[in-house]
Every structure is written in C-alpha cells, then in structure tokens.
Enzyme design. Structure first.
Site, PDB file in Angstrom:
ATOM      1  N   CYS A   1       0.832  -1.206   0.000  1.00 36.71           N
ATOM      2  CA  CYS A   1       0.000   0.000   0.000  1.00 36.71           C
ATOM      3  C   CYS A   1       0.867   1.257   0.000  1.00 36.71           C
ATOM      4  CB  CYS A   1      -0.925  -0.009   1.213  1.00 36.71           C
ATOM      5  SG  CYS A   1      -0.037   0.198   2.769  1.00 36.71           S
TER       6      CYS A   1
ATOM      7  N   ALA B   1       3.005   1.751   3.002  1.00 36.66           N
ATOM      8  CA  ALA B   1       4.195   0.888   2.976  1.00 36.66           C
ATOM      9  C   ALA B   1       5.313   1.545   2.171  1.00 36.66           C
ATOM     10  CB  ALA B   1       3.852  -0.478   2.392  1.00 36.66           C
TER      11      ALA B   1
ATOM     12  N   ARG C   1      11.843  -5.563   6.567  1.00 33.28           N
ATOM     13  CA  ARG C   1      12.477  -5.430   5.260  1.00 33.28           C
ATOM     14  C   ARG C   1      13.981  -5.728   5.313  1.00 33.28           C
ATOM     15  NH1 ARG C   1      13.202  -0.045   2.896  1.00 33.28           N
ATOM     16  NH2 ARG C   1      13.327  -0.092   0.625  1.00 33.28           N
TER      17      ARG C   1
ATOM     18  N   HIS D   1       6.025   6.213  -2.435  1.00 30.68           N
ATOM     19  CA  HIS D   1       7.379   6.694  -2.750  1.00 30.68           C
ATOM     20  C   HIS D   1       7.318   8.180  -3.109  1.00 30.68           C
ATOM     21  CE1 HIS D   1       8.125   2.382  -4.435  1.00 30.68           C
ATOM     22  NE2 HIS D   1       8.310   2.409  -3.143  1.00 30.68           N
TER      23      HIS D   1
HETATM   24 FE1  CFM Z   1      13.145   0.186  -5.249  1.00 32.03          FE
HETATM   25 FE2  CFM Z   1      12.571  -2.139  -5.515  1.00 32.03          FE
HETATM   26 FE3  CFM Z   1      11.115  -0.511  -3.982  1.00 32.03          FE
HETATM   27 FE4  CFM Z   1      13.602  -1.264  -3.262  1.00 32.03          FE
HETATM   28 FE5  CFM Z   1      12.575  -3.247  -1.732  1.00 32.03          FE
HETATM   29 FE6  CFM Z   1      11.548  -4.049  -4.040  1.00 32.03          FE
HETATM   30 FE7  CFM Z   1      10.094  -2.481  -2.494  1.00 32.03          FE
HETATM   31 MO1  CFM Z   1      10.586  -4.924  -1.773  1.00 32.03          MO
HETATM   32  S1  CFM Z   1      14.517  -1.537  -5.129  1.00 32.03           S
HETATM   33  S2  CFM Z   1      12.627   0.633  -3.181  1.00 32.03           S
HETATM   34  S3  CFM Z   1      14.428  -2.133  -1.476  1.00 32.03           S
HETATM   35  S4  CFM Z   1      11.312  -0.584  -6.084  1.00 32.03           S
HETATM   36  S5  CFM Z   1      12.696  -5.119  -2.627  1.00 32.03           S
HETATM   37  S6  CFM Z   1      12.263  -4.115  -6.177  1.00 32.03           S
HETATM   38  S7  CFM Z   1       9.473  -4.136  -3.604  1.00 32.03           S
HETATM   39  S8  CFM Z   1      10.830  -3.011  -0.563  1.00 32.03           S
HETATM   40  S9  CFM Z   1       9.220  -0.572  -2.860  1.00 32.03           S
END
Ligand code: CFM
Length: 554
Positions: free
Chosen positions: A73, A76, A107, A207
């Site tokens: 989500c 997250a 994580r 993000h």
């Molecule tokens: Fe970038 Fe990722 Fe992500 Fe990531 Fe991660 Fe991920 Fe993620 Mo899991 S590199 S920041 S450290 S997009 S592994 S492939 S899914 S937490 S949001």
C-alpha cells in the site's frame, strides 16, 4: 540482408518450444472476458526493435479486485520503504497498531549507528498511536499530539515524522496541522505524510509522497559542505541485507565522498545537506527519481542511473561516476580498484557457471530488482524466461523516453506533483551545457534510464503485477529452476517443487550488491538450483504407483 528483413516480418518467438502468445492466452483463459482484456495489456511478449523500441506495457493501474496481487500500500511505500531506513528520525505511525507493527524491521534494512552518546538509532523501536474506536469516532489528533510529546520526552530526537494510515484519511485528522503545532512547541523538525494506504494503486504512490515530503521539509535546510572530493549522493539504495555497506566500501576505495544515501544506512542530517553534492546516482529509479529531478531543478545537481547489482554492472557504474568528474587520478584509482577485485570474482563466477549454465529463472519483484538481478543471472550463464514488476511504471519497463506518452490517470493525479523552480540563491549548475554535451558523447547518459525490456530477450514474457493464478500457470508450464519473488509467494511456489529466492528481504542472506555481493549471490543461487531436496517433495508411493498398490494390499 534480404533474408534478415524477411525474417523480421514473419518473426515468431519461441519460449522453450512454446509460442509465448499461446502461453499468454493460457494464462488468461480462466478469467472473465473483461478481466482477461485488462490483464492482456499487462502481459507482453518482448520484442526489441533495431532502434531499441519495445512494446507498450500496461502498468501502474489498479489491480482487478479478486486477483491475488503481491502489491503493498501507499503507507508501505512511504513509511516502510523510503523513510523507514533512516535511523535517527522517530517515525510515528498514526493508525491502528497493525500498520506500525507489520512495517517494523521486516524489510531487513540495516544501519550502522554511531555508538557515541547521542548516536540515535530508533529503528529497533515501533512507534504508533495505536488508534482505538474512540479516536475513529471522535478524532485522533489529540492522541497524535500526545504521542509526539511522549516520543520527544523519552528520546529527544532531532526529528519526528508522522505517517497517516487509511482511517486517518477517512476521518479527516489533519496530521500536518498537528505536526506544525508540535514543531513550534518542541523546536525540532516535525513533519507529516498524507500517505494513507488507499492512495494511488500501490506502494509507488507512497514513494512519491515520501520524496515530496523529504524534499519540502528536509533537503536544503543545512548548507554545510562535507569535506572531501568527488561528492555524490546515492539515491534509491536501502541497505537491504547490507548492500549499502558493500557499496560504501567501494566508494571509499575509489575515493568518492558519499554525502547522503536515500535512505539505507542514513541519518536525517545527510538529507539536510544532500543538495551540496555534485552528482546524484540513481540505483532504484522507481522509488526515488522524484528527488533526483527536483534536486536538479532547484539546485542544479545532475543525475545518472547506475547499477551495483552484478560484478560487470558495478565496474561499469564506478567508471561512469569517475568519468563524470573528469579527473585522471580518480579514473586511474577506479581502474585499480576494479583490477584488484574483478578478476577474482570472474574466476568464481566461471567456476560456479559450470553448474548453473543454462538454468532458467523468473523474477517478479517490486519496481527495480526484477531488472537489476537479471545481470547476476546472466553472469551465471542463466536465462531469464520471464520477469515483471509489481508496481513500476512504463518508464521502468520501456525506458524514460516514453515519459511524454504516459497517460496520467485519476489515481496518479491524486498524488501531488510539486512545482519546483531554481533556488534564487542556491542553484548552481555543476557542469556547463558544453561539458554535459561532451560527457554525453563519452557515454555518460544524464537523466536517462533504458528500462528493463530493451535488455531482455525477444520472446520473453514481461508480466506486470502478476497474479497468483498466472504465477501457478507459469510454473506449471515451465518449471523454472528458480523463482525470485517475496515472502508472500515463497511457500506457494516451493510447494510446486521450485526454489524461491526472496529478492526483497534476501531471505537470511546478502549483501548482493557490489563485488562481494555478487559472489554471495553466485554461491546462493548455485546452492539453490542444484539442491537435491526438491526431489524428495513427493512420497515414494506418489512417484511409483506400484508401491502404493503394495502398501494398499497389506
Ligand atoms: Fe526500489 Fe525495488 Fe522498492 Fe527497493 Fe525493496 Fe523491491 Fe520495495 Mo521490496 S529496489 S525501493 S528495497 S522498487 S525489494 S524491487 S518491492 S521493498 S518498494
């Protein structure tokens, strides 16, 4: 030549003897027609044109209700992914206790706190307002203010951040007003994020919200210039399993000065003066491209895409950074580091390759790793049959050249785009137009990312936001030697007799970045794809029916 042209027009691809279009149809067969039509746009047979063009893939769209997705989500993405790895901000989850609890240290993002007296590390704590029925009915702002006060009294942090969860948005608590009030009262930086879980279509929205918040409340608040040459920021590296430690080791050897990392092994002070660095490196494009773009506009710091997953990719990235600074001594030093480390790693890869060559992988991870980890598999002589992201956008698949063509839908429009202009005092272009141009001619590609698909083979299946049903179909049809995903898929996949490597948390392993990380990964994959344990998954009488008959008659 004529033959090549003829071949192009009649080209059909083969995926281990199967036609990938047929494979796709088989995956869609079970869906109602409307769902199948939607999913068809997100499942694409890869085809790279001579000009590097690839087919359009549907992505960053809502998951069809009923399909089992692996997405997370918005909360997250904001609290867990971007802000979570910073050790000295007290991150308070304003919401029911589960949101805070389940985003607490799961994580495996590591940190290396300063052990002096005021070396704060709050990552081992879980802070939440633990909302109850009473707050849902009468509002939770009072409880939030109390929580901020309590955190301040107990820990005296430099900063406190507040993250809104779904109910907060539904009842209308104003986290920003509470933060402003407490900032004034306590005299430390207190800032909030409207990252309610339901916003956007996945963690990707979080993000963006996190990038906006850090940029607004933290970046540029301290103009101290860190001592050292060749000052860089590392964006989109979260120190999962210690990756950032290995990258920092290489930076030290090469003589780069790391001003900040967003946000593995980081502290808030590093964000505050990160605008003083001379180059931004983007590792995970999806999660942090916004900060890079905004920093370039406001402060004049250019960015380049790099990749430290894979030994070759690491060497290439180090060379790219050195090239940017146009310093002969630096370039020599980087070559010395590569020459000292790479041959040994290549020797290990060659030895392991005798056992991994020709094996097949599938990768369905997040918004960046499904691309980067294909490099490591290629170094082991392994083939990527199929790959996809959970929540990436078209540019992560097809490259940033498609940015102008991306339709902004209502879900994306809900996420604020900050209007950024050059800072009247602090904007300082690090290179002139002519310098940028000459560097580009030498192969330093500014603000560019080619995406995953141009680097994949023709005929490979690229699947966005893969569902549980599609996963099982792919496994039944191909039985890959290894499947890369996360904890949600792990045991379901392993029940099919296929080993699953977690590429989010790395299971219990890592680091996998940089030179030493590559070796760790080679060894781990060798162990997994050559394990005999999967042969024992079936009981003897399942493998040999005559045994069942004998036992049955006894
Ligand atoms: Fe970038 Fe990722 Fe992500 Fe990531 Fe991660 Fe991920 Fe993620 Mo899991 S590199 S920041 S450290 S997009 S592994 S492939 S899914 S937490 S949001």
């Amino acid at each position: 030549m004529a033959k090549a042209v003829a071949d192009k027009t009649t080209e059909t691809f083969d995926l281990e003897g199967l036609n990938p279009e047929e494979v796709k149809s088989k995956m869609l067969l079970k869906y109602p027609p409307k769902v199948a039509r939607k999913r068809a746009k997100q499942i694409v047979v890869n085809k790279v044109g001579d000009d590097g063009s690839v087919p359009v893939i549907g992505s960053n769209v809502r998951t069809v209700p009923g399909l089992i997705s692996q997405r997370g989500c918005c909360y997250a993405g904001c609290k867990g992914v971007v802000l979570g790895p910073t050790r000295d901000i007290v991150n308070i989850t304003h919401g029911p206790v589960g949101c805070g609890y389940y985003s607490w240290l799961t994580r495996r993002n590591q940190t290396d706190p300063d052990t002096s007296e005021d070396g704060h590390n709050f990552m081992t704590y879980c802070f939440t307002t633990d909302m109850q029925d009473e707050e849902i009915i009468f509002g939770g702002e009072k409880k939030l203010a109390q929580a901020i006060q309590e955190a301040y009294d107990n820990f005296h942090p430099k900063a406190i951040a507040v993250f809104a969860t779904c109910p907060v948005g539904l009842i209308g608590d104003d986290v920003h007003a509470v933060c402003r009030e407490m900032k004034e009262k306590l005299g430390i930086n207190v800032f909030g994020f409207s990252c309610e879980g339901y916003k956007g279509v996945s963690q990707s929205a979080g993000h963006h919200i996190a990038n906006n918040g850090i940029f607004t409340h933290v970046v540029g608040t301290d103009d101290t210039i860190k001592e050292g040459d060749f000052r860089i920021n590392m964006l989109g590296e979260y120190n999962i399993g210690g990756d950032a430690f290995e990258i920092e080791r290489l930076f030290d050897l090469c003589g780069f000065t790391l001003v900040s990392t967003y946000s593995g092994n980081s502290s808030i002070e590093e964000f505050a003066n990160s605008h003083t660095a001379d180059l931004n490196l983007i590792m995970c494009h999806r999660s942090i491209n916004y900060v890079a773009e905004m920093m370039e506009k406001k402060y004049g710091v250019p960015w380049i895409k790099i990749n430290f997953i894979g030994a070759e990719a690491t060497a290439k990235s180090l060379r790219k950074i050195a090239a940017y600074f146009e310093d002969d001594r630096l370039m020599e030093r980087v070559e010395e580091v590569i020459a000292a480390e790479l041959p040994e790693i290549e020797k290990t890869a060659a030895e392991i390759r005798t056992r991994t060559e020709g094996k097949r992988a599938m990768l369905f991870v997040g918004g960046s790793r499904a691309h980067h980890y294909q490099e490591l598999f290629a170094e082991l002589g392994m083939k990527t049959l199929s790959a996809g992201y959970e929540f990436a956008h078209r540019d992560d698949y097809e490259g940033r050249k498609v940015l102008p063509d991306i339709k902004v839908d209502a879900d994306s429009r809900n996420i604020e785009e900050l209007h950024i202009e050059a800072d009247p005092d602090k904007f300082n272009p690090r290179k002139t137009e002519a310098q940028l141009k000459s560097l580009e001619d030498k192969g330093v590609d500014f603000a560019g990312y080619e995406g995953m698909m141009p680097e994949m083979e023709n005929g490979a299946l690229v699947i966005d936001d893969i569902s549980q049903h599609e996963t099982e179909k792919m496994i039944a049809m191909f039985k890959p030697d290894i499947f890369c995903a996360g904890i949600k898929e792990k045991y379901a996949v392993q029940k099919h007799g296929v080993p699953l490597k977690q590429l989010h948390s790395y299971d219990y392993g890592g680091p996998y970045a940089g030179f030493r990380g590559a070796v760790n990964f080679y060894k781990e994959i060798d162990r997994m794809v050559n394990s005999q344990v999967w042969d024992y998954l079936k009981a003897p009488w399942q493998k040999s029916p005559e045994l069942a008959a004998r036992y049955g008659s006894e």
